[in-house]
Design a protein around this motif. Structure first.
Motif, PDB file in Angstrom:
ATOM      1  N   ARG A  43       3.154   7.512   6.041  1.00 46.68           N
ATOM      2  CA  ARG A  43       2.525   6.664   5.034  1.00 46.68           C
ATOM      3  C   ARG A  43       2.113   7.418   3.782  1.00 46.68           C
ATOM      4  NH1 ARG A  43      -1.935   5.721   7.521  1.00 46.68           N
ATOM      5  NH2 ARG A  43      -1.236   3.961   8.763  1.00 46.68           N
TER       6      ARG A  43
ATOM      7  N   PHE B  24      -5.057   0.013   4.516  1.00 53.41           N
ATOM      8  CA  PHE B  24      -3.752   0.076   3.863  1.00 53.41           C
ATOM      9  C   PHE B  24      -2.756  -0.885   4.493  1.00 53.41           C
ATOM     10  CE2 PHE B  24       0.436   1.748   2.953  1.00 53.41           C
ATOM     11  CZ  PHE B  24       0.339   2.191   1.644  1.00 53.41           C
TER      12      PHE B  24
ATOM     13  N   GLN C  97       2.247   0.702  -1.123  1.00 52.91           N
ATOM     14  CA  GLN C  97       2.450  -0.433  -0.222  1.00 52.91           C
ATOM     15  C   GLN C  97       3.805  -1.096  -0.465  1.00 52.91           C
ATOM     16  OE1 GLN C  97      -1.145  -2.707  -1.075  1.00 52.91           O
ATOM     17  NE2 GLN C  97      -1.954  -2.218   0.935  1.00 52.91           N
TER      18      GLN C  97
ATOM     19  N   TRP D  99      -9.066   4.153   1.690  1.00 62.15           N
ATOM     20  CA  TRP D  99      -8.007   3.149   1.575  1.00 62.15           C
ATOM     21  C   TRP D  99      -6.701   3.613   2.189  1.00 62.15           C
ATOM     22  CZ3 TRP D  99      -3.670   4.697  -1.016  1.00 62.15           C
ATOM     23  CH2 TRP D  99      -3.787   5.788  -1.875  1.00 62.15           C
ATOM     24  N   THR D 100      -6.551   4.898   2.473  1.00 61.69           N
ATOM     25  CA  THR D 100      -5.323   5.401   3.090  1.00 61.69           C
ATOM     26  C   THR D 100      -5.286   5.155   4.593  1.00 61.69           C
ATOM     27  OG1 THR D 100      -6.372   7.582   3.286  1.00 61.69           O
ATOM     28  CG2 THR D 100      -4.991   7.189   1.352  1.00 61.69           C
TER      29      THR D 100
ATOM     30  N   MET E 110      -2.217   2.792  -4.635  1.00 64.80           N
ATOM     31  CA  MET E 110      -2.175   2.043  -3.382  1.00 64.80           C
ATOM     32  C   MET E 110      -1.096   0.968  -3.400  1.00 64.80           C
ATOM     33  SD  MET E 110      -5.269   0.036  -1.427  1.00 64.80           S
ATOM     34  CE  MET E 110      -4.991  -0.777   0.147  1.00 64.80           C
TER      35      MET E 110
END
Length: 347
Positions: free
Chosen positions: A234, A184, A320, A178-179, A316
């Motif tokens: 990120r 993402f 974000q 998911w990174t 997450m």
């Protein structure tokens, strides 16, 4: 037929042709600068709307295929939770589509942002519009607001549909990190913020350079630079956690198990000492060929187990929102610059 045989109740009012249609009452209509902006950029706007609809329909179709495959596997296996043996085919489509959606910020900056003002300055449309009763500030605000609203609506729709597509695969496979930008950057609030940032940068470049083609080329370079910086920055938005073991590091020792969907960070595993300090895995590497010497070296360092850094998927959304907040703040500053500059020095 004479006028005496015509029904007065159905006769056309004075000053209006019988073939003209009266405007419908209550129907929303664009007027003034908003109507002009829509007419001027309607090809680009309709293209964006059409691509959004087509992409959303494609994702709905592909999600249906994946869900049907999972349901058939669960029914045949008599259980749920594990992935089918051929599930990588479906996750590969998901990951690839996310990569394609990752180009939206490039399109928003290069093809919508850069020509928005530069095209009018180059063709002289800006001078013609602002020479009427429309002020420079109102003209700029209308163009920016309408285009930004359409970009936000399109990217929010695509992000929501993609997240809906991804949801059945979460927890059933660890191959989707998911990174990565393919997941993402295209879910949640991120696609909206990212596209608006590159759009604002493109508008600013076009306002300063005043030439469409040159502005598009420079904007492309700026968007690529933003992407490189964002890829490096990120993961710094998250709070890295660690999982440790204290059962030694010998051949029979097990490495720490990461939580489901967690993504390992750093250079890999570390040696954990009895004092809680961590050593690089290359410690005592020069004696790896001699098992006794290697074991003695590790014991002299008081190594008791392994340690692994990771980011859990539970962070997450927080990451974000932090990233989107930074991007939207920068975008707002760029827009404020464009409005200030355009109000005084546009023409």
């Amino acid at each position: 037929m004479t006028t005496l045989t015509r029904d007065p109740a159905h006769s056309a009012p004075a000053g209006r042709s019988r073939n003209s249609r009266a405007p419908r009452q209550g129907a929303p209509r664009l007027r003034g600068p908003a109507w002009l902006v829509w007419r001027q950029h309607r090809a680009a706007f309709w293209t964006l709307i059409g691509l959004t609809v087509l992409a959303a329909l494609a994702m709905v179709f592909l999600r249906g295929q994946m869900v049907d495959h999972l349901d058939a596997y669960d029914a045949s296996a008599g259980k749920s939770g594990g992935p089918p043996s051929d599930f990588e085919e479906y996750t590969g489509r998901l990951f690839s589509f996310g990569g394609y959606l990752g180009y939206i910020p490039v399109l928003a900056g290069v093809f919508l942002g850069a020509p928005l003002i530069a095209g009018d300055l180059e063709s002289g449309t800006a001078k013609l519009v602002t020479s009427q009763s429309v002020s420079r500030l109102r003209w700029l605000t209308t163009k920016l607001a309408m285009t930004a609203a359409l970009i936000a609506l399109s990217t929010a729709t695509l992000g929501a549909v993609f997240d809906w597509w991804w949801s059945p695969a979460q927890g059933r496979t660890d191959t989707l990190e998911w990174t990565s930008g393919a997941l993402f950057d295209v879910t949640g609030v991120m696609p909206v913020a990212y596209a608006l940032l590159t759009f604002a940068v493109g508008v600013a470049v076009g306002t300063l350079l005043r030439r469409t083609l040159v502005s598009m080329v420079v904007t492309l370079g700026a968007v690529v630079a933003i992407g490189v910086v964002w890829d490096r920055f990120r993961l710094n938005l998250g709070n890295i956690q660690s999982v440790n073991t204290d059962q030694g590091v010998g051949p029979d020792a097990r490495l720490p198990e990461l939580p489901s969907q967690a993504v390992q960070q750093g250079q890999g595993t570390y040696f954990l000492t009895s004092s809680g300090e961590r050593l690089d895995w290359t410690a005592c590497l020069d004696q790896i060929d001699n098992e006794k010497a290697h074991t003695a070296c590790l014991e002299s360092q008081h190594v008791i187990g392994w340690s692994i850094d990771y980011l859990p998927i539970s962070q997450m959304q927080t990451m974000q929102w932090l990233g989107a907040g930074i991007m939207l703040t920068i975008a707002a500053a760029v827009v404020a610059f464009v409005l200030t500059w355009g109000r005084k020095r546009l023409l």
